[in-house]
Design an enzyme around this catalytic site. Structure first.
Site, PDB file in Angstrom:
ATOM      1  N   TYR A 304       0.656  -0.850   0.358  1.00 18.42           N
ATOM      2  CA  TYR A 304      -0.141  -0.126   0.049  1.00 18.42           C
ATOM      3  C   TYR A 304       1.076   1.272   0.172  1.00 18.42           C
ATOM      4  CZ  TYR A 304      -4.429   2.925   1.752  1.00 18.42           C
ATOM      5  OH  TYR A 304      -4.919   3.865   1.622  1.00 18.42           O
ATOM      6  N   CYS A 305       0.636   2.297  -1.097  1.00 19.46           N
ATOM      7  CA  CYS A 305       1.286   3.629  -0.843  1.00 19.46           C
ATOM      8  C   CYS A 305       2.439   3.159  -1.017  1.00 19.46           C
ATOM      9  CB  CYS A 305       0.788   4.480   0.451  1.00 19.46           C
ATOM     10  SG  CYS A 305       1.411   6.065   0.338  1.00 19.46           S
ATOM     11  N   ILE A 306       3.654   4.095  -0.286  1.00 17.17           N
ATOM     12  CA  ILE A 306       5.231   4.100  -0.665  1.00 17.17           C
ATOM     13  C   ILE A 306       5.677   2.352  -0.002  1.00 17.17           C
ATOM     14  CG2 ILE A 306       5.730   4.541   1.666  1.00 17.17           C
ATOM     15  CD1 ILE A 306       7.967   5.288   1.265  1.00 17.17           C
ATOM     16  N   GLY A 308       3.638  -0.335  -1.415  1.00 13.68           N
ATOM     17  CA  GLY A 308       3.689  -1.006  -2.770  1.00 13.68           C
ATOM     18  C   GLY A 308       4.946  -0.183  -2.894  1.00 13.68           C
ATOM     19  N   PHE A 332      -1.677  -0.865  -3.890  1.00 16.07           N
ATOM     20  CA  PHE A 332      -2.948  -0.597  -3.736  1.00 16.07           C
ATOM     21  C   PHE A 332      -1.969   0.765  -3.478  1.00 16.07           C
ATOM     22  CE2 PHE A 332      -4.126  -4.001  -0.597  1.00 16.07           C
ATOM     23  CZ  PHE A 332      -4.932  -4.708  -1.006  1.00 16.07           C
TER      24      PHE A 332
END
Length: 573
Positions: A304-306, A308, A332
């Protein structure tokens, strides 16, 4: 002497950063100088703007005359779809309708004045337009008692009590801020009780993370466990909020064995942790532990985000090293190509990074207040001025939600890691261009061959979906891309049954042509509801037959349960 000079320079920049909340005055001055110089040298543009201003005055005068005649005239200008400041019917009454129309026309004129000026660099233009928009948001008529009819009506209805209540809220919030206490109402969402409450055990801990294994909720589970790599810019339990909207609880209920990383909240002692430390001590260590505990050969990984971005780097490094333990990768709202990072890119240039670097160097970390301030500025209407209006003037405190409580539970980022992230990924775009090194050697996203599931969100101000979509151009792997309604957080926390949700979906098969975002948007299928079942079905199609769930931890192999979820690290302040 060189060391002393560097220390003096960094100390000076750190002091400036403290005064400006990390915003570079040099960048702002350069941007406005660039814009103003080119405006002065553009007589044709000046004539255009003067004519545009004259037409807007005529439109306002025409509206005023039609309004004075007692009719219900069509407005000279309508607010943008996302601008809800003037939605109340009270703004249709005279003279407030004129105030609203004058403000919106002025706002439109300033947008024209700050964009499209020949010769101005794109980055400087974006900063000038953004800064001007911030100033206009500050002086919006909705922010002042004499020009806000809704606020005036509220004051009359309460006999001024709303202002008294607002003052009390302001003093309470200020006191909490000075004491370093969480926002009012967050006590209703205690971590481990109301949120982050899915049953599980901490089965591994190192200086960077705790690994949580969640207890099975079904008699059989898929043989491939799921590893979740959240962002360390936030605490992991955004994916384990209240039971009804916990993605982790829902996944467990779908028959998956779920592991999740809970990151340590770094302090000054962790200043030298870098991206490589996070890769090796985070997802790589987790994959090793999961394989021992479950005995599986393949693992589904989601970031998720960083988190990811880190997972993409990890997967590329594993592919380079012929490590085939990842059955699939899910991202994500995660960027892998940073040439168009959206409005967050306003805060990323040499001057800004120099200032942020000095600020982190002095403290050893970047505090959550600096990051939170930048995110608030990106959506100042929704996250700043509207809340000031409703809370401190209307005297109406917005009810706390689990997502709001999570958002107030900030984290820090270590100096070395964040400086490396800003420069090598955001500024230099090393990952997408094959220059980023992991394990001492460059990694290439073209090496990704496992199936990939990606989720972008329609109104993401942190990782714009067109930016996340660019992975299509960097790898030939199968990519199933979902574009869901909502923003960076609310679009991901999109449980089945959530009202007013929809998503678009399309698949690029392995080695198929890479569609651009517009082409993808044209052929994507629109579906109503949550995208979560879509992901579960996709995971199932890349998983084996269900079998008995694995044990919690592996005491016989040096991975005994160390305590109940959510563990210690998530409670660190």
């Amino acid at each position: 002497m060189d060391g002393l000079a560097t220390t003096l320079d960094r100390s000076s920049f750190a002091a400036i950063a403290q005064l400006t909340s990390g915003q570079s005055p040099a960048t702002l001055a350069q941007s406005f100088s660039d814009w103003w110089t080119h405006i002065l040298c553009s007589p044709g543009r000046q004539l255009q703007l003067a004519a545009k201003g004259g037409r807007k005055l005529m439109r306002l005068a025409d509206y005023a005359m039609r309004s004075a005649s007692g009719s219900d005239p069509e407005p000279a200008i309508n607010p943008l779809p996302q601008d809800r400041r003037f939605a109340d019917a009270a703004w249709k009454r005279h003279p407030f309708d004129l105030i609203e129309q004058a403000f919106l026309l002025q706002q439109q004129w300033w947008h024209a004045a700050t964009t499209g000026v020949s010769g101005v660099t794109g980055h400087h233009e974006a900063i000038v337009e953004f800064a001007t928009r911030q100033m206009l948001d500050m002086v919006s008529p909705t922010n002042f008692i004499p020009t806000n009819p809704v606020l005036q009506q509220r004051i009359l209805e309460t006999g001024g009590q709303c202002l008294v209540e607002g003052a009390r809220f302001f003093c309470d919030d200020l006191e909490r801020l000075v004491r370093g206490e969480p926002a009012a109402g967050t006590e209703a969402y205690r971590v481990g009780e109301k949120v982050a409450a899915t049953a599980g055990k901490v089965v591994f801990r190192n200086r960077v993370m705790e690994l949580i294994q969640y207890a099975p909720a079904t008699e059989t589970v898929r043989p491939e466990p799921i590893l979740i790599v959240p962002a360390w810019i936030m605490k992991y339990y955004i994916l384990d909020l209240s039971p009804e909207n916990s993605l982790i609880r829902w996944l467990v209920g779908q028959g998956y064995t779920v592991f999740c990383i809970s990151w340590h909240n770094p302090d000054s002692a962790d200043r030298d942790l870098d991206m490589e430390d996070y890769r090796l001590l985070g997802p790589m260590a987790a994959v090793d532990v999961i394989q021992v505990i479950t005995g599986t050969e393949k693992i589904h990984a989601a970031g998720y985000c960083i988190g990811g971005t880190l997972l993409a780097i990890t997967a590329a490094a594993m592919a380079r090293d012929e490590d085939e333990r990842l059955a699939s990768v899910t991202l994500f709202a995660a960027q892998t190509e940073f040439s168009e990072p959206g409005e967050l890119g306003l805060f990323i240039d040499e001057a800004e990074i120099n200032l942020i670097d000095a600020m982190m160097w002095a403290r050893g970390f970047l505090d959550s207040s600096q990051m939170g301030g930048a995110f608030q500025m990106l959506r100042s209407n929704d996250l700043l001025w509207s809340r000031i209006l409703s809370t401190y003037l209307m005297g109406e405190r917005e009810p706390m939600t689990d997502l709001m409580a999570w958002n107030a539970d900030g984290t820090r980022m270590p100096y070395a890691m964040h400086a490396q992230y800003l420069r090598r990924l955001f500024l230099d775009n090393d990952l997408s261009e094959g220059r980023y090194e992991a394990g001492g050697h460059p990694v290439s996203l073209s090496g990704l061959s496992m199936p990939i599931f990606m989720v972008g969100t329609e109104t993401d101000h942190v990782a714009p979906w067109r930016s996340t979509h660019k992975l299509h151009m960097l790898t030939g792997a199968e990519i199933r891309f979902v574009l869901t309604s909502g923003g960076h957080n609310a679009g991901i926390v999109s449980e089945p049954g959530h009202p007013h949700r929809h998503y678009r979906i399309a698949t690029r098969m392995q080695d198929g042509p890479a569609p651009g975002p517009d082409a993808w948007l044209e052929r994507a299928e629109v579906r109503e509801g949550s995208w979560w079942p879509e992901w579960s079905s996709w995971l199932g199609s890349h998983s084996g037959e269900a079998a008995a769930p694995p044990a919690m931890g592996a005491p016989e192999r040096n991975y005994p349960p160390l305590g109940d979820a959510p563990g210690r690290y998530v409670l660190e302040r």
